[in-house]
Enzyme design. Structure first.
Site, PDB file in Angstrom:
ATOM      1  CG  ASN A  33      -1.668   1.266   1.375  1.00 21.30           C
ATOM      2  OD1 ASN A  33      -1.854   2.097   0.682  1.00 21.30           O
ATOM      3  ND2 ASN A  33      -2.079   1.390   2.550  1.00 21.30           N
ATOM      4  CD1 TRP A  34       3.351   1.016  -3.046  1.00 17.45           C
ATOM      5  CD2 TRP A  34       3.660   2.773  -4.553  1.00 17.45           C
ATOM      6  NE1 TRP A  34       4.256   0.676  -3.895  1.00 17.45           N
ATOM      7  CE2 TRP A  34       4.393   1.603  -4.876  1.00 17.45           C
ATOM      8  CE3 TRP A  34       3.667   3.752  -5.459  1.00 17.45           C
ATOM      9  CZ2 TRP A  34       5.384   1.296  -6.200  1.00 17.45           C
ATOM     10  CZ3 TRP A  34       4.583   3.801  -6.840  1.00 17.45           C
ATOM     11  CH2 TRP A  34       5.301   2.423  -7.145  1.00 17.45           C
ATOM     12  CE  LYS A  35       0.354   3.569   4.895  1.00 15.59           C
ATOM     13  NZ  LYS A  35       0.167   3.548   6.130  1.00 15.59           N
ATOM     14  CG  HIS A  78      -5.579   1.863   4.995  1.00 15.42           C
ATOM     15  ND1 HIS A  78      -5.242   2.829   5.882  1.00 15.42           N
ATOM     16  CD2 HIS A  78      -4.830   0.995   5.082  1.00 15.42           C
ATOM     17  CE1 HIS A  78      -4.138   2.389   6.411  1.00 15.42           C
ATOM     18  NE2 HIS A  78      -3.615   1.300   5.594  1.00 15.42           N
ATOM     19  CD  GLU A 106      -2.962   5.521   6.744  1.00 11.14           C
ATOM     20  OE1 GLU A 106      -2.918   5.473   5.469  1.00 11.14           O
ATOM     21  OE2 GLU A 106      -1.988   5.189   7.537  1.00 11.14           O
ATOM     22  CD  GLU A 109      -3.524  -2.705   7.318  1.00  5.35           C
ATOM     23  OE1 GLU A 109      -2.489  -2.887   6.743  1.00  5.35           O
ATOM     24  OE2 GLU A 109      -4.201  -1.597   7.155  1.00  5.35           O
ATOM     25  N   GLY A 126       2.328   1.909  10.694  1.00  2.46           N
ATOM     26  CA  GLY A 126       3.290   3.332  10.538  1.00  2.46           C
ATOM     27  C   GLY A 126       4.208   3.449  11.868  1.00  2.46           C
ATOM     28  CB  SER A 183       5.194  -2.006  12.026  1.00  2.00           C
ATOM     29  OG  SER A 183       4.695  -0.603  12.151  1.00  2.00           O
ATOM     30  N   GLY A 194       2.900  -1.073   4.535  1.00  2.00           N
ATOM     31  CA  GLY A 194       2.599   0.475   4.143  1.00  2.00           C
ATOM     32  C   GLY A 194       4.214   0.715   3.780  1.00  2.00           C
ATOM     33  N   GLY A 195       4.826   1.326   4.583  1.00  2.40           N
ATOM     34  CA  GLY A 195       6.141   2.003   4.882  1.00  2.40           C
ATOM     35  C   GLY A 195       7.010   1.058   3.721  1.00  2.40           C
TER      36      GLY A 195
HETATM   37  C1  PEP Z   1      -0.746   0.029   5.955  1.00  5.31           C
HETATM   38  O1  PEP Z   1      -0.763   1.207   5.524  1.00  5.31           O
HETATM   39  O2  PEP Z   1      -1.826  -0.619   5.672  1.00  5.31           O
HETATM   40  C2  PEP Z   1       0.396  -0.516   6.783  1.00  5.31           C
HETATM   41  C3  PEP Z   1       0.196  -1.422   7.425  1.00  5.31           C
HETATM   42  O3  PEP Z   1       1.489   0.631   6.989  1.00  5.31           O
HETATM   43  P1  PEP Z   1       2.900   0.050   7.686  1.00  5.31           P
HETATM   44  O4  PEP Z   1       3.301  -1.125   6.995  1.00  5.31           O
HETATM   45  O5  PEP Z   1       3.703   1.206   7.234  1.00  5.31           O
HETATM   46  O6  PEP Z   1       2.666  -0.043   9.238  1.00  5.31           O
END
Ligand code: PEP
Length: 251
Positions: free
Chosen positions: A9-11, A95, A97, A166, A172, A208, A229-230
């Protein structure tokens, strides 16, 4: 052989340059025939380009949200049929966010899931608890309630969907849930889905995930992959996670 799904997930990040670098890095991996599906979920604006870049590869391409209608007076929105037209096959829904910033409720997420499925997209539907909910021992209740609401609101059976657990506090933050915490929630989700909805879905963990902790997470018997994500913005790191899933699928 177990199946795994790794979704990046590039956000609101990335560029055409990153797409090219990601394509180069993922092309090095033995994904084809591995029982692992890997995908990049870019901002809307890059989806078509991503679909072209990854056309001849096993990597799937998706968006991070979609509307619940296929067309109409919804200024600024993108419909699931439009995503199909530009080459997406998957879409992330619910998600945390988007729940936080756009107020998506579980029932709205169920409507979006039905629209995505009707258009031919595979939704990856996210659920998860806040830190306060975890600290008050409500995790399983919250997550199963979210699922029940989403399923109730979807006019289409969610059979062809993927789920992502999640925990909001792990997204994050660099503080991934422990394998024991992940396994406990995933097995509760699977049991709940099977007993109450006759559903057997892949359940991904998100929060994470890195190349360093992916192996221990994928070793959990009820974990079928990761929503990343990251780490999905770093070609070497994301490739490491996909490679870890390829090894786990061979065990
Ligand atoms: C996400 O954005 O769905 C996520 C899990 O982010 P991260 O891996 O950065 O925690």
């Amino acid at each position: 052989m177990r199946k795994y799904f790794i979704a990046g997930n590039w956000k609101m990040n990335g560029s055409v340059d990153l797409l090219n670098k990601m394509h180069n890095a993922l092309s090095e991996l033995p994904v084809q025939g591995s029982n692992v599906t890997a995908g990049v979920f870019t901002p809307f604006i890059f989806v078509q380009h991503a679909a072209e870049i990854f056309k001849a590869s096993p990597i799937v391409v998706g968006a991070q949200d979609c509307h619940w209608m296929s067309s109409g007076a919804f200024t600024g929105e993108i419909s699931p049929t439009m995503l199909i037209e530009i080459g997406a096959t998957h879409v992330i829904l619910g998600h945390s966010e988007i729940r936080r910033d756009q107020g998506d409720s579980d029932s709205r997420i169920g409507e979006k899931a039905a629209a995505a499925l009707n258009a031919g997209l595979t939704p990856i539907i996210c659920v998860g608890e806040s830190l306060a909910e975890r600290n008050s021992d409500s995790t399983i209740r919250i997550v199963t309630q979210q699922l029940d609401e989403i399923i109730k609101a979807s006019t289409k059976p969610l059979t062809n969907s993927v789920l992502a657990y999640e925990p909001i506090w792990a997204i994050g933050t660099g503080l991934a849930a422990t394998p024991d915490q992940v396994q406990e929630v995933h097995s509760a989700i699977k049991e709940h889905l099977f007993d109450n909805h006759n559903l057997q879905l892949l359940v991904l963990y998100g929060g994470s995930v890195t190349a360093a902790n992916a192996g221990e997470i994928f070793a959990c018997p009820s974990v079928d992959g990761a929503l990343v994500g990251g780490a999905s913005l770093k070609p070497t790191e994301f490739s490491g996670i996909v490679l870890s899933a390829i090894s786990a699928a061979q065990r």
